[in-house]
Design a protein around this motif. Structure first.
Motif, PDB file in Angstrom:
ATOM      1  N   SER A   8       0.815  -1.219   0.000  1.00 39.14           N
ATOM      2  CA  SER A   8       0.000   0.000   0.000  1.00 39.14           C
ATOM      3  C   SER A   8       0.844   1.262   0.000  1.00 39.14           C
ATOM      4  O   SER A   8       0.505   2.251  -0.665  1.00 39.14           O
ATOM      5  N   SER A   9       1.948   1.256   0.715  1.00 32.87           N
ATOM      6  CA  SER A   9       2.804   2.436   0.775  1.00 32.87           C
ATOM      7  C   SER A   9       3.404   2.755  -0.583  1.00 32.87           C
ATOM      8  O   SER A   9       3.369   3.903  -1.054  1.00 32.87           O
ATOM      9  N   ASN A  10       3.961   1.733  -1.247  1.00 34.82           N
ATOM     10  CA  ASN A  10       4.543   1.939  -2.561  1.00 34.82           C
ATOM     11  C   ASN A  10       3.466   2.230  -3.613  1.00 34.82           C
ATOM     12  O   ASN A  10       3.705   2.983  -4.564  1.00 34.82           O
ATOM     13  N   SER A  11       2.278   1.636  -3.452  1.00 36.48           N
ATOM     14  CA  SER A  11       1.171   1.923  -4.366  1.00 36.48           C
ATOM     15  C   SER A  11       0.804   3.396  -4.309  1.00 36.48           C
ATOM     16  O   SER A  11       0.603   4.049  -5.342  1.00 36.48           O
ATOM     17  N   ASP A  12       0.720   3.932  -3.094  1.00 34.09           N
ATOM     18  CA  ASP A  12       0.415   5.351  -2.923  1.00 34.09           C
ATOM     19  C   ASP A  12       1.485   6.216  -3.563  1.00 34.09           C
ATOM     20  O   ASP A  12       1.183   7.229  -4.219  1.00 34.09           O
ATOM     21  N   ALA A  13       2.743   5.833  -3.380  1.00 33.84           N
ATOM     22  CA  ALA A  13       3.853   6.620  -3.930  1.00 33.84           C
ATOM     23  C   ALA A  13       3.809   6.640  -5.453  1.00 33.84           C
ATOM     24  O   ALA A  13       3.994   7.693  -6.079  1.00 33.84           O
ATOM     25  N   VAL A  14       3.553   5.488  -6.062  1.00 36.11           N
ATOM     26  CA  VAL A  14       3.476   5.407  -7.526  1.00 36.11           C
ATOM     27  C   VAL A  14       2.300   6.231  -8.047  1.00 36.11           C
ATOM     28  O   VAL A  14       2.428   6.970  -9.022  1.00 36.11           O
ATOM     29  N   PHE A  15       1.155   6.123  -7.363  1.00 38.72           N
ATOM     30  CA  PHE A  15      -0.004   6.903  -7.805  1.00 38.72           C
ATOM     31  C   PHE A  15       0.281   8.401  -7.720  1.00 38.72           C
ATOM     32  O   PHE A  15      -0.078   9.171  -8.629  1.00 38.72           O
TER      33      PHE A  15
END
Length: 225
Positions: A178-185
């Motif tokens: 979730s953390s990396n998903s947020d960063a990519v988004f």
């Protein structure tokens, strides 16, 4: 009201399987506004990735029309479609497809060198985009020594290295926490709103989709409201 940068009119597409024709897209039409993030959502098998491939000129529909910047791609030759992909469209996939033995810089500069620019120019352009993505300190690190989130950011850098007008992303956060998903988004969001790049993202992550500028919902090869 902004003029759509990408349009699909009445698309039909069938997939051949064991000699049988399987319908995938059925009379699908959409408009994509420039400089925003548009998320395409829907259950597995509803045709989301197929739609993205057609919009990216990687395949052709059985019938219907695709317009890029108001220019019809229907009758464009394969050479012309390739030129347009190289100049105007960037791709990011769930699996980053980096060349693991190459460094971050070498991966990102590949499409720039392919476009005919010098090594010096390609390096400068690559370093600029990597700086924006917070990866300049990983410049000379082999891709296989990066974390999953870092690898996906390098894949985004590669997709953006030639300054495309449109970025098509197929489940770009599918393998990330979730953390990396947020960063990519947030990276995609920033390049859309501040860089003017149009982002079309296929995703199963409804939390991210809800943060997009627009959501397109699909079911059984059609857009539903």
């Amino acid at each position: 009201m902004s003029v759509p940068i990408l349009c699909a009119h009445n698309l039909f597409y069938d997939f051949e399987e064991s000699g049988n024709s399987v319908p995938v897209l059925r009379d699908l039409s959409l408009d994509v506004k420039p400089g925003q993030v548009t998320s395409v959502v829907g259950p597995s098998g509803c045709g989301k990735s197929t739609l993205l491939y057609l919009l990216g000129l990687l395949d052709k529909p059985e019938s219907g029309e695709i317009l890029l910047e108001n220019n019809s791609m229907t009758q464009a030759s394969e050479q012309k479609r390739t030129e347009i992909r190289n100049e105007k469209i960037g791709f990011v996939f769930q699996f980053h497809f980096l060349i693991k033995e190459l460094t971050v810089l070498e991966n990102v500069r590949l499409p720039i060198l392919k476009s005919g620019k010098s090594l010096q120019s390609a390096n400068a352009q690559s370093e600029e985009i990597l700086e924006k993505l917070g990866l300049i300190d990983k410049l000379n690190r082999p891709a296989f020594k990066l974390s999953g989130g870092e690898q996906q950011r390098v894949a985004i850098a590669r997709a953006l290295s030639n300054s495309p007008r449109i970025l098509l992303a197929d489940e770009p956060t599918g393998n990330l926490d979730s953390s990396n998903s947020d960063a990519v988004f947030e990276i995609l969001n920033e390049f859309a709103h501040e860089g003017g790049i149009t982002v079309v993202m296929v995703t199963h992550n409804m939390d991210l989709a809800q943060r997009s500028d627009e959501i397109i919902r699909m079911m059984d090869g059609r857009i539903v409201t």
